[in-house]
Scaffold this active site. Structure first.
Site, PDB file in Angstrom:
ATOM      1  N   ASN A 155       0.944  -1.156   0.124  1.00  0.00           N
ATOM      2  CA  ASN A 155      -0.147   0.033   0.085  1.00  0.00           C
ATOM      3  C   ASN A 155       0.930   1.272   0.055  1.00  0.00           C
ATOM      4  OD1 ASN A 155      -1.658   2.100   0.393  1.00  0.00           O
ATOM      5  ND2 ASN A 155      -2.347   1.315   2.525  1.00  0.00           N
TER       6      ASN A 155
ATOM      7  N   LYS B 236      -0.020   4.290  -0.345  1.00  0.00           N
ATOM      8  CA  LYS B 236      -0.761   5.581   0.000  1.00  0.00           C
ATOM      9  C   LYS B 236      -0.431   6.701  -0.601  1.00  0.00           C
ATOM     10  CE  LYS B 236      -0.146   3.253   4.624  1.00  0.00           C
ATOM     11  NZ  LYS B 236      -0.165   3.384   6.170  1.00  0.00           N
TER      12      LYS B 236
ATOM     13  N   HIS C  82      -9.597   1.325   4.572  1.00  0.00           N
ATOM     14  CA  HIS C  82      -8.243   1.536   5.543  1.00  0.00           C
ATOM     15  C   HIS C  82      -8.627   2.306   6.471  1.00  0.00           C
ATOM     16  CE1 HIS C  82      -4.342   2.365   6.253  1.00  0.00           C
ATOM     17  NE2 HIS C  82      -4.019   1.390   5.594  1.00  0.00           N
TER      18      HIS C  82
ATOM     19  N   GLU D 110      -6.869   4.510   7.718  1.00  0.00           N
ATOM     20  CA  GLU D 110      -6.552   5.933   7.449  1.00  0.00           C
ATOM     21  C   GLU D 110      -7.836   6.670   6.841  1.00  0.00           C
ATOM     22  OE1 GLU D 110      -3.095   5.438   5.324  1.00  0.00           O
ATOM     23  OE2 GLU D 110      -2.134   5.044   7.385  1.00  0.00           O
TER      24      GLU D 110
ATOM     25  N   GLU E 222      -5.776  -5.094  10.400  1.00  0.00           N
ATOM     26  CA  GLU E 222      -4.842  -4.147  10.571  1.00  0.00           C
ATOM     27  C   GLU E 222      -4.936  -3.296  11.878  1.00  0.00           C
ATOM     28  OE1 GLU E 222      -2.562  -3.023   6.625  1.00  0.00           O
ATOM     29  OE2 GLU E 222      -4.188  -1.296   6.904  1.00  0.00           O
TER      30      GLU E 222
ATOM     31  N   GLY F  94       2.064   2.073  10.801  1.00  0.00           N
ATOM     32  CA  GLY F  94       3.086   3.211  10.752  1.00  0.00           C
ATOM     33  C   GLY F  94       3.756   3.646  11.995  1.00  0.00           C
TER      34      GLY F  94
ATOM     35  N   SER G  28       3.083  -2.111  10.410  1.00  0.00           N
ATOM     36  CA  SER G  28       4.499  -2.249  10.536  1.00  0.00           C
ATOM     37  C   SER G  28       5.281  -3.612  10.345  1.00  0.00           C
ATOM     38  CB  SER G  28       4.841  -1.949  12.285  1.00  0.00           C
ATOM     39  OG  SER G  28       4.532  -0.342  12.386  1.00  0.00           O
TER      40      SER G  28
HETATM   41  P1  PGA Z   1       2.742   0.203   7.804  1.00  0.00           P
HETATM   42  O1  PGA Z   1       1.061   0.669   7.209  1.00  0.00           O
HETATM   43  O2  PGA Z   1       3.237  -0.989   7.147  1.00  0.00           O
HETATM   44  O3  PGA Z   1       3.418   1.549   7.096  1.00  0.00           O
HETATM   45  O4  PGA Z   1       2.267   0.183   9.184  1.00  0.00           O
HETATM   46  C1  PGA Z   1       0.335  -0.777   6.801  1.00  0.00           C
HETATM   47  C2  PGA Z   1      -0.885  -0.311   6.005  1.00  0.00           C
HETATM   48  O5  PGA Z   1      -1.320   0.992   6.405  1.00  0.00           O
HETATM   49  O6  PGA Z   1      -1.376  -0.828   5.262  1.00  0.00           O
END
Ligand code: PGA
Length: 254
Positions: free
Chosen positions: A15, A17, A102, A104, A174, A180, A218
């Site tokens: 992803n 983003k 997602h 976010e 997730e 993140g 992460s």
């Molecule tokens: P991350 O994000 O690997 O940076 O923690 C995962 C995601 O939001 O799909």
């Protein structure tokens, strides 16, 4: 794999983003394809920003083990919705997959469970394979509500879908506190959450749910192998560590 072809687990998804413009996608994928030769017994997905979908499709043409998807869509097929893209448009552009719900989208942009349900239905209607994301916040986990929260998100999102259609939905667990932050769920945490989600899906389907359930939050080259080896973890959804082709290749080959 630009159409809704068979999805073989493990499914390792990137992803990107709001990163990786079209020219950067071409450079990235050239390097990534050198590092990761084709292999039939797994699926690699990239979710670029919508602007870079075409570049990603061109760069990966002929790779049956790679699929490209959009990160978001609006549920109406077309019309006066400035700034949005629709599921049929994404499909016509060649995308085969879509992230839906997602964290976010839910937490930064205020998407409700109802929005997620409509987006999921729109993706399926347009023949995109959705990756439905669910996850609890740190506060919800501390209060012992993690399982209830993710099962509720799942149930609300798939409301009204027939068993046949539901079996095409991929799931990503997730935990919001792991995205993140550098703090990943342990393989045991992930296995427990995935088992709960699989049970909820199986109850809804009336048989064992076979679709892949991905873990995200992460994921890095040094924890990918252990997370993938956990029970019921059929893939990974990778944000930060997918932005570098060498690191993402190390995760794919973990
Ligand atoms: P991350 O994000 O690997 O940076 O923690 C995962 C995601 O939001 O799909």
């Amino acid at each position: 794999m630009n159409h809704a072809g068979p999805v073989r687990a493990p499914v390792i998804a990137a992803n990107w983003k709001m990163n990786v413009a079209p020219d950067e996608a071409r450079t990235y994928l050239r390097r990534f394809l050198e590092l990761v030769p084709p292999k039939v017994d797994r699926t690699i997905l990239f979710f670029p920003p919508a602007l870079s979908v075409e570049a990603a499709l061109e760069a990966t043409r002929g790779r049956e083990d790679i699929g490209i998807g959009v990160q978001n869509l609006y549920w109406e097929p077309s019309g006066a919705f400035t700034g949005e893209i629709s599921a049929p448009m994404a499909r016509r552009a060649g995308a085969g997959f879509a992230l839906v719900g997602h964290s976010e989208r839910r937490h930064v942009f205020g998407e409700s469970d109802d929005d997620v349900r409509r987006k999921l239905a729109a993706a399926l209607e347009a023949d995109l394979i959705p990756v439905l994301c669910v996850g609890e916040t740190l506060d919800e986990r501390r209060r012992g509500r993690a399982e209830e929260v993710i099962v509720t998100q799942l149930r609300r999102a798939v409301e009204g879908l027939s068993a046949d259609v539901l079996s095409r939905v991929l799931i990503a667990y997730e935990p919001v506190w792991a995205i993140g932050t550098g703090e990943n769920a342990t393989p045991a945490d992930a296995a427990a959450a995935h088992a709960v989600l699989r049970l909820a899906l199986s109850e809804r389907l009336g048989r064992r749910a076979e679709q892949p359930i991905l873990y995200g939050g992460s994921v890095k080259p040094d924890n990918a192998g252990a997370l993938l080896a956990a029970d019921d973890v059929d893939g990974l959804l990778v944000g930060g560590a997918s932005l570098d082709p060498e690191r993402f290749a190390a995760i794919v080959t973990a």
